[in-house]
Design a protein around this motif. Structure first.
Motif, PDB file in Angstrom:
ATOM      1  N   ASP A 406      14.159  -1.710   3.203  1.00 28.54           N
ATOM      2  CA  ASP A 406      13.196  -2.427   4.058  1.00 28.54           C
ATOM      3  C   ASP A 406      12.124  -1.482   4.604  1.00 28.54           C
ATOM      4  O   ASP A 406      10.940  -1.843   4.671  1.00 28.54           O
ATOM      5  CB  ASP A 406      13.918  -3.120   5.214  1.00 28.54           C
ATOM      6  N   ASP A 407      12.537  -0.256   5.014  1.00 31.00           N
ATOM      7  CA  ASP A 407      11.580   0.722   5.538  1.00 31.00           C
ATOM      8  C   ASP A 407      10.537   1.077   4.483  1.00 31.00           C
ATOM      9  O   ASP A 407       9.327   1.075   4.745  1.00 31.00           O
ATOM     10  CB  ASP A 407      12.297   2.002   5.979  1.00 31.00           C
ATOM     11  N   LYS A 410       8.257  -1.875   3.661  1.00 29.25           N
ATOM     12  CA  LYS A 410       7.275  -2.164   4.712  1.00 29.25           C
ATOM     13  C   LYS A 410       6.086  -1.218   4.617  1.00 29.25           C
ATOM     14  O   LYS A 410       4.926  -1.623   4.770  1.00 29.25           O
ATOM     15  CB  LYS A 410       7.910  -2.080   6.093  1.00 29.25           C
ATOM     16  N   LYS A 411       6.369   0.065   4.369  1.00 30.45           N
ATOM     17  CA  LYS A 411       5.276   1.030   4.252  1.00 30.45           C
ATOM     18  C   LYS A 411       4.374   0.688   3.066  1.00 30.45           C
ATOM     19  O   LYS A 411       3.149   0.768   3.161  1.00 30.45           O
ATOM     20  CB  LYS A 411       5.842   2.451   4.098  1.00 30.45           C
ATOM     21  N   ASP A 413       4.111  -2.294   1.740  1.00 38.95           N
ATOM     22  CA  ASP A 413       3.493  -3.582   2.037  1.00 38.95           C
ATOM     23  C   ASP A 413       2.290  -3.412   2.962  1.00 38.95           C
ATOM     24  O   ASP A 413       1.259  -4.084   2.807  1.00 38.95           O
ATOM     25  CB  ASP A 413       4.529  -4.518   2.667  1.00 38.95           C
ATOM     26  N   ASP A 414       2.427  -2.492   3.922  1.00 36.86           N
ATOM     27  CA  ASP A 414       1.287  -2.197   4.808  1.00 36.86           C
ATOM     28  C   ASP A 414       0.119  -1.623   4.008  1.00 36.86           C
ATOM     29  O   ASP A 414      -1.056  -1.963   4.256  1.00 36.86           O
ATOM     30  CB  ASP A 414       1.706  -1.210   5.899  1.00 36.86           C
ATOM     31  N   TYR A 417      -1.558  -4.364   2.148  1.00 35.54           N
ATOM     32  CA  TYR A 417      -2.417  -5.144   3.046  1.00 35.54           C
ATOM     33  C   TYR A 417      -3.783  -4.458   3.205  1.00 35.54           C
ATOM     34  O   TYR A 417      -4.831  -5.111   3.183  1.00 35.54           O
ATOM     35  CB  TYR A 417      -1.735  -5.304   4.400  1.00 35.54           C
TER      36      TYR A 417
END
Length: 429
Positions: A406-407, A410-411, A413-414, A417
């Protein structure tokens, strides 16, 4: 220590304190084949008679019958079953009685779980090896009778060999290879096993091939792993469960059970479990499995590991303007393009919807960005006859010690974005 043998054992656990019993029983049930529990010595003795466990783990101080008294009664029926005593520090006076009743272990409380599991595993290993030895002895006694009856009576392929020459074989074996008699079989027997990374063949013996080493290596395997591939007289490859019995150091009785249908069903099940039904590439489940494996290797070898999340730009427009069938065609097209361009060591999967994910083996985030940018440019050249030009945005992140999936996601995914915010069709770290 791995619970290789403990997982095959049926264990009786006797403890009068319910809270303690429930906690340890929950842990033990995950390690043994079957766990029986009893709430006192008398209950433990009855459960022993009723279930015939392979091993007993018991507290000392209990109502009705204490652990030593229960052990003494059990020893009247069975002198060999391993019995391990758990005792508080102030119960050391029981030690002599425990020794007299030939207990297999005496562990002081509070429990050291690692020590307990170690004692259980060692005793489980002795039990399993004894069972194997007994089974082999019984098998050897039956060999002469078996050899006289199995030649033509079994549907399984059964034969006697040193894995070079064929000493005899039943009709099933002869029919499979299209020969009339064993003397017509000219090849080394070991060569009938097709080479395949997921099945057994001669390469299970790492050094120069030796029949005894081949037998020993197979004996070490879990039964579910004892599968070989063999090509029949029509060059059709079929899978078989292989069972070996040693007659002497150079001669073995081999039985092959056709499990082709089961193997195909297993492959089909794995296909559904690990592969995306639309694109044919790995799905999220498989990616997570590979990720966990690679993280263990990262901790050991300290090489860099990076991921990239790819998102098809304006994918919703494809579906809205042209329908979901065109959207599916775009997904398939992109998946095929990426699969063709990545290294064999990289792992590529569909994460969901229009998102894909890449795991770059031995790759820093900077190197991963270069590779991702190459993929982005290749995809930019892709054109669908209905949907038109296709582009992707990509986010990169590198694994840092103790990152979870997940960590890391998320990085990335950021970063994805930011790639979208900065105009799409680009790569961001």
């Amino acid at each position: 220590m791995d619970d290789l043998f403990l997982s095959k054992i049926n264990l009786l656990y006797v403890e009068d304190e319910e809270s303690i019993r429930n906690i340890l029983a929950k842990r033990l049930s995950k390690k043994v084949n079957t766990l029986y529990t009893a709430e006192n010595g008398e209950d433990g003795y009855n459960k022993f008679l009723e279930n015939s466990p392979d091993m007993i783990l018991t507290d000392v101080t209990m109502p009705k019958l204490n652990g030593i008294e229960m052990t003494k009664k059990i020893r009247e029926y069975n002198r060999d079953i391993p019995i391990i005593i758990l005792s508080a520090n102030d119960e050391s006076n029981y030690l002599l009685s425990a020794i007299e009743n030939e207990v297999s272990g005496y562990i002081m409380k509070p429990l050291d779980k690692d020590k307990l599991y170690d004692v259980l595993e060692k005793n489980a290993k002795a039990i399993c090896l004894e069972k194997i030895n007994l089974a082999q002895q019984q098998q050897i006694k039956k060999q002469q009778v078996l050899l006289q009856n199995i030649i033509n009576s079994e549907r399984n392929m059964t034969f006697l060999t040193d894995f070079y020459s064929l000493k005899f074989a039943n009709n099933s074996f002869l029919d499979f290879f299209g020969i009339q008699k064993t003397s017509e079989f000219k090849n080394d027997v070991i060569t009938i096993f097709e080479k395949h990374e997921k099945f057994l063949d001669r390469d299970i013996v790492k050094d120069e091939f030796c029949a005894m080493k081949f037998f020993n290596e197979i004996e070490k395997l879990d039964e579910t792993k004892r599968v070989v591939l063999i090509k029949d007289r029509n060059s059709n490859i079929k899978s078989f469960y292989i069972s070996l019995s040693k007659l002497d150091n150079n001669l073995f009785l081999v039985s092959l059970t056709d499990i082709t249908k089961m193997t195909l069903e297993k492959i089909d099940t794995e296909q559904k479990a690990y592969y995306d039904g639309l694109t044919g590439i790995y799905n999220r489940n498989k990616f997570q499995e590979v990720f966990e494996y690679e993280v263990k290797r990262v901790h050991r070898y300290k090489y860099p590991l990076s991921i990239a999340i790819l998102d098809i730009d304006h994918f919703k427009n494809f579906n809205d303007q042209h329908g979901h069938l065109i959207g599916d065609e775009v997904l398939i097209l992109i998946a095929k393009k990426i699969q063709e361009k990545i290294r064999e060591t990289d792992t590529f999967a569909r994460w969901g919807g229009e998102e894909f994910i890449l795991l770059f083996f031995e790759c820093t985030k900077e190197d991963a960005k270069n590779k991702a940018d190459f993929l982005r440019k290749e995809i930019e050249k892709t054109y669908h006859e209905t949907a038109g030009r296709i582009t992707v945005s990509i986010g990169i992140s590198q694994y840092q010690e103790n990152d979870s999936m997940d960590d890391l996601f998320k990085k990335a995914d950021d970063a994805l974005y930011r790639a979208k915010e900065n105009g799409r069709n680009r790569v961001e770290i």
